[in-house]
Design a protein around this motif. Structure first.
Motif, short mmCIF file in Angstrom:
data_model
loop_
_atom_site.label_atom_id
_atom_site.label_comp_id
_atom_site.label_asym_id
_atom_site.label_seq_id
_atom_site.Cartn_x
_atom_site.Cartn_y
_atom_site.Cartn_z
N LYS A 1 0.82 -1.21 0.00
CA LYS A 1 0.00 0.00 0.00
C LYS A 1 0.86 1.26 0.00
O LYS A 1 0.63 2.19 -0.78
N ARG A 2 1.87 1.30 0.86
CA ARG A 2 2.74 2.48 0.92
C ARG A 2 3.59 2.61 -0.34
O ARG A 2 3.93 3.72 -0.75
N THR A 3 3.94 1.48 -0.94
CA THR A 3 4.70 1.52 -2.20
C THR A 3 3.87 2.15 -3.30
O THR A 3 4.37 2.94 -4.11
N ILE B 1 1.45 4.34 -2.83
CA ILE B 1 1.37 5.77 -2.50
C ILE B 1 2.66 6.47 -2.92
O ILE B 1 2.62 7.57 -3.50
N LEU B 2 3.81 5.83 -2.65
CA LEU B 2 5.09 6.39 -3.06
C LEU B 2 5.14 6.58 -4.57
O LEU B 2 5.56 7.64 -5.07
N GLY B 3 4.72 5.55 -5.32
CA GLY B 3 4.74 5.63 -6.79
C GLY B 3 3.86 6.76 -7.29
O GLY B 3 4.27 7.52 -8.19
N LEU B 4 2.66 6.91 -6.71
CA LEU B 4 1.75 7.98 -7.14
C LEU B 4 2.31 9.36 -6.79
O LEU B 4 2.19 10.31 -7.58
N LEU B 5 2.93 9.47 -5.62
CA LEU B 5 3.52 10.76 -5.22
C LEU B 5 4.69 11.14 -6.12
O LEU B 5 4.89 12.33 -6.43
N LEU B 6 5.48 10.16 -6.54
CA LEU B 6 6.63 10.43 -7.40
C LEU B 6 6.20 10.95 -8.78
O LEU B 6 6.97 11.65 -9.46
N LEU B 7 4.98 10.62 -9.19
CA LEU B 7 4.49 11.10 -10.48
C LEU B 7 4.21 12.60 -10.47
O LEU B 7 4.16 13.23 -11.54
N LEU B 8 4.06 13.18 -9.28
CA LEU B 8 3.83 14.63 -9.18
C LEU B 8 5.07 15.42 -9.62
O LEU B 8 4.97 16.29 -10.49
N PRO B 9 6.26 15.18 -9.02
CA PRO B 9 7.44 15.90 -9.52
C PRO B 9 7.77 15.51 -10.96
O PRO B 9 8.25 16.35 -11.72
N PHE B 10 7.50 14.24 -11.34
CA PHE B 10 7.72 13.83 -12.73
C PHE B 10 6.98 14.76 -13.68
O PHE B 10 7.53 15.22 -14.69
N TYR B 11 5.73 15.06 -13.37
CA TYR B 11 4.93 15.92 -14.24
C TYR B 11 5.32 17.39 -14.09
O TYR B 11 5.46 18.11 -15.09
N CYS B 12 5.54 17.82 -12.85
CA CYS B 12 5.81 19.25 -12.59
C CYS B 12 7.15 19.72 -13.12
O CYS B 12 7.34 20.91 -13.39
N PHE B 13 8.12 18.81 -13.29
CA PHE B 13 9.42 19.19 -13.84
C PHE B 13 9.27 19.82 -15.22
O PHE B 13 10.12 20.61 -15.63
N GLU B 14 8.21 19.46 -15.93
CA GLU B 14 8.00 19.99 -17.27
C GLU B 14 7.81 21.50 -17.25
O GLU B 14 8.18 22.20 -18.20
N PHE B 15 7.24 22.03 -16.15
CA PHE B 15 7.00 23.47 -16.04
C PHE B 15 8.31 24.24 -15.84
O PHE B 15 8.35 25.46 -16.05
N LEU B 16 9.37 23.55 -15.39
CA LEU B 16 10.63 24.22 -15.09
C LEU B 16 11.57 24.28 -16.28
O LEU B 16 12.63 24.90 -16.21
N LYS B 17 11.18 23.64 -17.37
CA LYS B 17 12.05 23.60 -18.55
C LYS B 17 12.24 24.98 -19.16
O LYS B 17 11.34 25.82 -19.16
N ILE B 18 13.43 25.20 -19.70
CA ILE B 18 13.70 26.45 -20.43
C ILE B 18 12.87 26.49 -21.70
O ILE B 18 12.22 27.48 -22.02
N ASN B 19 12.90 25.38 -22.44
CA ASN B 19 12.11 25.26 -23.67
C ASN B 19 10.77 24.61 -23.33
O ASN B 19 10.57 23.41 -23.46
N PHE B 20 9.85 25.44 -22.86
CA PHE B 20 8.55 24.98 -22.39
C PHE B 20 7.69 24.55 -23.58
O PHE B 20 7.59 25.25 -24.58
N ASP B 21 7.07 23.38 -23.46
CA ASP B 21 6.27 22.81 -24.56
C ASP B 21 4.89 22.45 -24.02
O ASP B 21 4.75 21.52 -23.22
N LYS B 22 3.86 23.18 -24.45
CA LYS B 22 2.50 22.94 -23.97
C LYS B 22 1.99 21.55 -24.38
O LYS B 22 1.30 20.88 -23.61
N ASN B 23 2.34 21.13 -25.60
CA ASN B 23 1.90 19.81 -26.05
C ASN B 23 2.47 18.70 -25.18
O ASN B 23 1.80 17.69 -24.92
N GLN B 24 3.71 18.90 -24.72
CA GLN B 24 4.32 17.88 -23.87
C GLN B 24 3.59 17.75 -22.54
O GLN B 24 3.51 16.66 -21.97
N LEU B 25 3.02 18.87 -22.07
CA LEU B 25 2.24 18.82 -20.83
C LEU B 25 1.01 17.93 -21.00
O LEU B 25 0.66 17.16 -20.11
N ILE B 26 0.36 18.05 -22.15
CA ILE B 26 -0.82 17.22 -22.43
C ILE B 26 -0.43 15.76 -22.54
O ILE B 26 -1.07 14.87 -21.97
#
Length: 277
Positions: free
Chosen positions: A198-200, A202-227
């Motif tokens: 169960k905790r594993t 939760i850990l996997g789901l929580l790790l997907l948050l920074p995985f997705y949010c790192f896209e906002f920090l890119k210099i070459n921001f790509d809206k399509n990549q967000l989708i």
């Protein structure tokens, strides 16, 4: 039906499927860093993955346990030999620094498989280490290698992509560990063995948050990549939620390992859609 099943099993057991996932991640790196597609380095990683994974999976069976080689195993050995020859061919088409990097990745693979010290286990059996070694190897092969080989400037985007790719592979391995939790040696100290299924999850789901949010920090921001990433993260979340011990081997070995391929196809689809518009 039996022929189709045999071919599918050979495709999975021969590591062609996981190699195709690495190949897909290579092309995603080309896309994300706007590198012209370099098939030489992509095929080097593709064939290298077949050799590396088959060596890791079957070395102990043949070398240590000395089991008799079944027909499928003989075909896998022939495939691995062919892949090894192709790795040698594409190796000499890489930049010198990339060749050095690939040798370092190979060293990690050997460390993962072979006991280098007398009376010591290989790294694959070191408690809690497996998931980090595999994740680092995938980052090295599918992000660092193509970027270094293309000789493009190293920016913050590079480090963000390394972290993002590490998280992706880490989460994929978590799903494998959840499914294998009842069969894995307790001494391996996999994440589910240490903190529970169960905790594993939760850990996997929580790790997907920074995985997705790192896209906002890119210099070459790509809206399509967000989708694209949102769709991919949603699919991966479902795989995490529905993972459980003793799931069908195809759940992890085929469908979960296909996530990078699915991600690449999504990118190709959105690119074609933009061209048509």
């Amino acid at each position: 039906m039996k022929i189709g099943s045999a071919l599918l099993n050979f495709y999975i057991n021969g590591s062609i499927h996981v190699a195709l996932s690495c190949y897909a991640l290579m092309h995603l790196t080309f896309h994300m860093f706007q590198i012209p597609a370099d098939e030489s380095s992509a095929l080097f990683v593709f064939f290298g993955t077949i050799v590396g994974y088959n060596f890791v999976k079957y070395d102990a069976l043949v070398r240590v346990q000395r089991i008799a080689m079944r027909i499928q195993l003989k075909f896998i050995a022939a495939l691995s030999l062919f892949a090894f020859v192709m790795v040698g061919y594409y190796f000499f088409q890489l930049q010198r620094i990339t060749q050095v990097l690939s040798i370092i990745i190979l060293a990690f693979t050997l460390l993962y498989t072979l006991p280098f010290f007398p009376n010591k286990k290989n790294a694959r059996n070191w408690a809690g280490v497996k998931i980090y070694i595999v994740s680092l190897c995938w980052v090295g092969a599918t992000v660092v290698l193509p970027v270094i080989n293309a000789e493009i400037p190293i920016t913050t985007d590079f480090f963000l992509k390394c972290l993002q790719r590490f998280i992706l592979v880490f989460v994929l391995i978590l799903i494998f560990e959840i499914i294998d939790v009842e069969n894995d040696d307790p001494h391996l100290q996999t994440v589910p063995q240490q903190i529970g299924v169960k905790r594993t999850k939760i850990l996997g789901l929580l790790l997907l948050l920074p995985f997705y949010c790192f896209e906002f920090l890119k210099i070459n921001f790509d809206k399509n990549q967000l989708i694209v990433n949102l769709i991919m993260v949603s699919v991966l979340s479902l795989f995490i939620i529905y993972a459980k011990a003793n799931r069908s081997r195809y759940y992890s070995s085929f469908f979960v390992e296909a996530v990078p391929i699915f991600w690449w196809l999504l990118v190709v689809f959105f690119d074609l859609r933009m061209i048509q518009l």
